[in-house]
Design an enzyme around this catalytic site. Sequence first.
Site, PDB file in Angstrom:
ATOM      1  N   GLU A  18       0.862  -1.185   0.000  1.00 21.66           N
ATOM      2  CA  GLU A  18       0.000   0.000   0.000  1.00 21.66           C
ATOM      3  C   GLU A  18       0.895   1.231   0.000  1.00 21.66           C
ATOM      4  O   GLU A  18       1.246   1.745  -1.048  1.00 21.66           O
ATOM      5  CB  GLU A  18      -0.947  -0.040   1.200  1.00 21.66           C
ATOM      6  CG  GLU A  18      -2.191   0.795   1.009  1.00 21.66           C
ATOM      7  CD  GLU A  18      -3.312   0.381   1.952  1.00 21.66           C
ATOM      8  OE1 GLU A  18      -4.218   1.194   2.156  1.00 21.66           O
ATOM      9  OE2 GLU A  18      -3.294  -0.735   2.486  1.00 21.66           O
ATOM     10  N   GLU A  59      -2.854   0.757  13.393  1.00 24.98           N
ATOM     11  CA  GLU A  59      -4.003   1.034  12.528  1.00 24.98           C
ATOM     12  C   GLU A  59      -5.323   0.692  13.218  1.00 24.98           C
ATOM     13  O   GLU A  59      -6.325   1.371  13.033  1.00 24.98           O
ATOM     14  CB  GLU A  59      -3.874   0.219  11.242  1.00 24.98           C
ATOM     15  CG  GLU A  59      -5.008   0.396  10.247  1.00 24.98           C
ATOM     16  CD  GLU A  59      -4.776  -0.374   8.974  1.00 24.98           C
ATOM     17  OE1 GLU A  59      -5.368  -0.012   7.941  1.00 24.98           O
ATOM     18  OE2 GLU A  59      -4.002  -1.360   8.989  1.00 24.98           O
TER      19      GLU A  59
END
Length: 899
Positions: A466, A753
């Site tokens: 990502e 996260e």
Amino acid sequence: MKLIDLRTEYKINPIGIDVDKPRLSWKLVSNRNGVFQQSYQLQLSENESFDGCSIFWESGAVETDQSTNIEIEQAFASRQRVYWRVNVKNNFNEESGWSKAQFFEMGLLNPEDWNGKWIESTVEEDVSDSTACPFFRKLIQPAKEIKSVRLYVSSKGLYEIYCNGNRIGNEYFNPGWTSYHERIQYYTYDLSDLFQNGENVIGAILGDGWYRGYLVWQGNKNTYGEKSALIAQLEITYADNSVKIIGTDESWKCTTGPLIKSDIYNGETYDANQEIEGWNKVGYIDRNWLNAKVQSEKVSCLTAVENEPVRITETIKPIEKFITPKGELVFDFGQNLVGWVQVNLKGKKGEKIVLSHAEVLDQKGNFYLDNIRDIEAKDTYIFKGEGLETYHPRFTFHGFRYVRIDDFQGEVEIENLEAQVLHSDMEQLGSFECSDALINRLCKNIDWGLRGNFLDVPTDCPQRDERLGWTGDAQVFAATASFNRNTALFYSKWMKDFPIEQKADGSVPWVVPNVIKDGGGTGWSDGFGATGWSDAAIIIPWEVYQTFGDTRILETQYESMKAWEEYMIHHSNEKYLFEYGFHFGDWLSFAEYMSYHYNAPDYGYAGAYTEKTLIATAYFFHSTNLMMKIASVLGKSDDEVKYKALLPKIQAAFQSEFMTPNGRLTSNSQAAYSIGLMFELHEEGEISENWAKRLAQDVLHFEHLTTGFLGTPVLCDALSNYGYPELAYKLLFNKRYPSWLYPVTKGATTIWERWDGIKPDGTFQDVGMNSFNHYAYGAIGNWIYSCLGGLNKIEEFPGYKRFEIKPLIPKEIEFSNLKYESVFGEIAIVWKKIKRGLKMEVKVPANTSALLYFPSIDRELKNLKIEGIEFIKQTSEATIFKVVAGGYTIESISRIEVN
């Protein structure tokens, strides 16, 4: 009084800038209280002597207290070097005297200034996969005695550049990541000390980088083009002031070498047996090299580099070497970081060492790679067998704390490895510590998360497939980031790609630069127009303006901001509710009763779910409010009137649609009330009190937070601003899941996260999305700095021209120490509990003033006699003073604590 820290465009003596109106700044320091600037004089000169004939512009005495970002209304030519100095008079009629000469040098301002052409390697390669990195070289022989040398260089892909065997600069990942089809940055180097009379060699290596490497979980390859390319222009100024320009063309030679593969996601393979001895030095014979090929593409996309480059900012040795239960050799660096490992080892010829990178170990203590998804994240070095060999990668980076060693037969000890930390080398501005070790570790984790994810663009995570410029993540973290680091140039560079990536209708993509195809295969949308994410187009420039007093970013981004605002207006129609399109909502909010529904179309959960249209309409109101203010700052009166008229209509629509007659929001969640309060979607009085009470009741009911990416940044602010600071501190000090300190108790060294990246039972969250270095929840830093540390901006006086010192002191903390280097100078706020009272030391920089809310109503404070401090009034919560520039110590025999 004297002047310090003189800068042009936030930099000290920059070369190769291409702004139309360079801005100059300086700071005043004085041992006298209450000093502010009365006027300044500026001079521009052709040389640093400032003799009469060299001075070509003078401002005269300008009556103003402005000392930051002063625009020079002059036209400058490409390559022109300008020397400047300033003299300041203060309010005591004292003069600083002329400052030491500073300079800035213009870059190549016009496409026609470029003589160099884009060149590519002619070595055969399979562009469908990672291939060997191209090498380029050019032999150059000056005709006369050299006075100075400039090199302008860029690439499609990443480059390293050399002169006579010396690596030029200490930067990595140049020229950075931009929307390459429209903007590619170039760097300017002064080679005057490296170049010699006689033969010289310029050499370069190119890596795939973001340009043609693998990107996104979709396996994208060659996103911007199939061939990497180099462009360079060497300009030699001789002693007689004649100039020789040598640009990249087909006469440059190319080959490949030891860099067999280099990819940001998958890592690098380096075969030392294929090294080319002396390839970038004079005397090497390149007859077997091929001639480069000139590309037909134009140079109009080239723009001077703006932000700070990526550098190695720290090196870390492993703290432990161990064998896992699976028999793996692993080294622990003690810190989740971003960068690479440098190896210093002896190996047999042809033997290799493979380094794999992981953030955590699993429950059994084994190396854990599941959360990096479908990438390799490994570096391979093949030894040439010639004594001690040193290696680190060039064109890749990894997010890791642990490194596993494979395929090496010899012994590897702690002294053979070091981690080199990489990030955009932004100046550290703020620091904070207090008496609570866990809070201090949390603040360190916030900064480590920033460092790991501010690598040329603000990424979401540094370890998996990502590492993208997610707009929502950056938006919620912008205020915290701008306390920790000088983000002005970093954000300014990144924001310039927003209008390029926006659709014609104004919709902003999820990520910038936009490399996600068709919504990333999620089926949710085409990857554009998500509230809280697209609003970064407005919120981040406003935050930069508030923190640094920088109006240029507002001017530069205004049409982009307005386009997104008009998109929301268009799709709200006359209902003034933003119900159109896909929205992430309060992303990754708490999953009550551990009910994880991964097959659901989003990640909102029972017990904490907030309607996405409620959040979307709230952001519509918030961005419209900011647009009204921005239009006012920029003097765009028609837009200001238009957006001001919209606000009560959106507010009324929000209350009509999402509020019951009894004042409860239809999403009875912490996120809904926090966002509603902080975005001021209420009138003062009954509604705000009702929402705050319901928010407090929800916190007391759950005894923890339930918010996600959008609700969390405003949660504690809503509680402390609307009468419940004790509950805000209850959330901050909570050590149980979900909380900010829960990951700290689990050994986290960065921000996670997910609230439960590692669950209370020791198992991991879903491997599909579980980064252990993801700064969004680190947005709590801004509240810590403002409430516990006590530093608060005043909106009407951006850049901390005036500010508030207003700590809210909890019973759990004995002292707090905050420092911040503003654009005017250092602000310091130190408070310490003393026997039955409080001691506070503050520093207010010259040319600024502050309102000090001393958290005590000791009656003696009304009679405080300190030069520079003026008593204003006492409230039930504090004694308020006006404080001018200077350093002060105040003590009280009583204090007010948040209980």
